[in-house]
Write a protein that holds these residues in place. Structure first.
Motif, mmCIF file in Angstrom:
data_model
loop_
_atom_site.group_PDB
_atom_site.id
_atom_site.type_symbol
_atom_site.label_atom_id
_atom_site.label_comp_id
_atom_site.label_asym_id
_atom_site.label_seq_id
_atom_site.Cartn_x
_atom_site.Cartn_y
_atom_site.Cartn_z
ATOM 1 N N ILE A 290 26.903 38.953 44.699
ATOM 2 C CA ILE A 290 25.972 37.860 44.382
ATOM 3 C C ILE A 290 24.964 38.310 43.325
ATOM 4 N N HIS A 291 24.467 39.519 43.478
ATOM 5 C CA HIS A 291 23.491 40.044 42.509
ATOM 6 C C HIS A 291 24.110 40.135 41.125
ATOM 7 N N ARG A 292 25.352 40.594 41.058
ATOM 8 C CA ARG A 292 26.037 40.724 39.768
ATOM 9 C C ARG A 292 26.271 39.359 39.127
ATOM 10 N N ALA A 293 26.667 38.379 39.955
ATOM 11 C CA ALA A 293 26.988 37.044 39.435
ATOM 12 C C ALA A 293 25.754 36.196 39.175
ATOM 13 N N LYS A 294 24.626 36.583 39.792
ATOM 14 C CA LYS A 294 23.381 35.815 39.701
ATOM 15 C C LYS A 294 23.510 34.426 40.321
ATOM 16 N N THR A 295 24.380 34.323 41.312
ATOM 17 C CA THR A 295 24.533 33.062 42.040
ATOM 18 C C THR A 295 25.233 33.341 43.358
ATOM 19 N N GLY A 296 25.033 32.453 44.333
ATOM 20 C CA GLY A 296 25.719 32.602 45.612
ATOM 21 C C GLY A 296 24.877 32.117 46.773
ATOM 22 N N HIS A 297 25.519 31.981 47.916
ATOM 23 C CA HIS A 297 24.840 31.549 49.140
ATOM 24 C C HIS A 297 24.640 32.776 50.034
ATOM 25 N N GLN B 237 34.308 41.550 40.939
ATOM 26 C CA GLN B 237 33.350 41.631 39.828
ATOM 27 C C GLN B 237 33.375 40.383 38.954
ATOM 28 N N THR B 238 34.405 39.550 39.107
ATOM 29 C CA THR B 238 34.507 38.326 38.305
ATOM 30 C C THR B 238 33.941 37.114 39.033
ATOM 31 N N PHE B 239 33.398 37.289 40.216
ATOM 32 C CA PHE B 239 32.928 36.159 41.014
ATOM 33 C C PHE B 239 32.025 35.231 40.206
ATOM 34 N N SER B 240 32.386 33.949 40.199
ATOM 35 C CA SER B 240 31.621 32.883 39.545
ATOM 36 C C SER B 240 31.505 33.029 38.030
ATOM 37 N N GLN B 241 32.374 33.829 37.438
ATOM 38 C CA GLN B 241 32.410 33.916 35.985
ATOM 39 C C GLN B 241 33.429 32.917 35.433
ATOM 40 N N LEU C 271 37.809 33.259 41.569
ATOM 41 C CA LEU C 271 36.817 33.457 42.633
ATOM 42 C C LEU C 271 35.596 32.594 42.334
ATOM 43 N N ILE C 272 35.765 31.302 42.574
ATOM 44 C CA ILE C 272 34.681 30.360 42.314
ATOM 45 C C ILE C 272 33.758 30.288 43.526
ATOM 46 N N GLY C 273 32.732 29.463 43.440
ATOM 47 C CA GLY C 273 31.679 29.456 44.447
ATOM 48 C C GLY C 273 32.012 28.805 45.766
ATOM 49 N N HIS C 274 33.219 28.274 45.893
ATOM 50 C CA HIS C 274 33.719 27.752 47.163
ATOM 51 C C HIS C 274 35.171 28.188 47.305
ATOM 52 N N PRO C 275 35.717 28.226 48.510
ATOM 53 C CA PRO C 275 37.099 28.695 48.686
ATOM 54 C C PRO C 275 38.085 27.953 47.786
ATOM 55 N N ASN C 276 38.972 28.723 47.182
ATOM 56 C CA ASN C 276 39.917 28.217 46.202
ATOM 57 C C ASN C 276 41.313 28.674 46.620
ATOM 58 N N ASN C 277 42.223 27.728 46.850
ATOM 59 C CA ASN C 277 43.532 28.126 47.365
ATOM 60 C C ASN C 277 44.448 28.771 46.327
#
Length: 277
Positions: A21-28, A89-93, A98-104
């Motif tokens: 989350i810190h790396r992506a600067k977003t998250g719950h 490391q690619t979360f939310s990029q 690896l988007i901000g909600h589960p992705n099938n």
């Protein structure tokens, strides 16, 4: 895993998700911290899953109806080998799966979720399909407590009881906080356990941050033949990070550099305490 190993693993998952989350600067952040123990017990102790064969027909299914708290799920799936851990490391990029909600499109994720109130309905469909096919896999669904204000939750609850879907196990992350404050201030839910019982579910209340209680209850499910099981998991939002616990602001707060360092230090110490118990 035994209790000590599960607690150690949950601490590590919390460290991983905070760094992501810190790396992506977003998250719950707060929600993922509160559900980390639940998901750790499910994936490392209870569910039948195969990272090498994510679509294995006889696997247990997990639906993250509480889809915004996906960070802990991604960290666990990566740790178990469903996809390379480096991909976190690619979360939310841009362009990441690896988007901000589960992705099938992510191995190990059964369905896209995030519009609250939909996960249990899908789990009911899966449970009914398993019964029709003579399969014995179980379907676990994690819901938020703020999500309990959605009418679709209660339609699904009625259907699960009507069809006697004892292969469906609902879990509520009952941390009593949602994005805009206390659940009881936003939309009062109590008596929540009684409501689920009245809808025909067998309710088990426990400490949702206690891995031994979670393990015993989830292994025992279904807890009543012919009835779906509801695990009322009382948790602490922001669990594991002292200055985030029970603080509504941490619902989607991104830790600063200093906050991350302090949180990682606390969790590392917790992991060491667990190791040497």
């Amino acid at each position: 895993m035994n209790t000590v190993d599960l607690r150690k693993k949950a601490a590590q998952i919390r460290m991983d998700l905070l760094q992501m989350i810190h790396r992506a600067k977003t998250g719950h952040t707060g929600s993922s911290l509160s559900n980390a123990d639940i998901l750790t017990v499910l994936y490392y102790d209870v569910m039948k899953v195969d990272p090498c064969n994510p679509k294995w027909e006889d696997r247990d299914r997990f639906i993250a109806s509480k889809g915004h708290a996906v960070e802990s799920l991604y960290c666990i799936l990566a740790d178990k080998g469903f996809f390379p851990k480096e991909e976190l490391q690619t979360f939310s990029q841009f362009g990441s799966r690896l988007i901000g909600h589960p992705n099938n499109k992510v191995p190990g994720v059964e369905m896209n979720t995030g519009a609250l109130g939909h996960g249990l309905s899908v789990a009911v469909g899966m449970g009914l399909a398993a019964k029709m096919d003579g399969k014995d896999y179980r379907i676990f669904t994690l819901m938020g407590d703020g999500e309990q204000a959605e009418g679709s939750i209660w339609e699904a609850a009625m259907a699960a009881a009507h069809y006697k879907l004892d292969n469906v196990i609902g879990i509520i992350d009952r941390n009593k906080l949602q994005i805009s404050g206390s659940t009881e201030d936003v939309m009062g839910l109590e008596p929540l356990e009684d409501k689920w019982s009245s809808f025909g579910w067998n309710v088990v209340a426990l400490n949702g941050n206690d891995v031994s209680e979670l393990s015993a209850a989830l292994h025992a499910a279904p807890t009543a033949a012919g009835k779906p099981t509801l695990i009322m998991a009382y948790t602490t939002k922001g669990k594991g990070v002292s200055f985030a616990e029970n603080v509504p602001h941490w619902h989607h707060h991104v830790p600063s550099d200093a906050e991350l360092a302090q949180a990682l230090d606390e969790l590392a110490k917790e992991a060491q305490v667990v190791i040497h118990e």
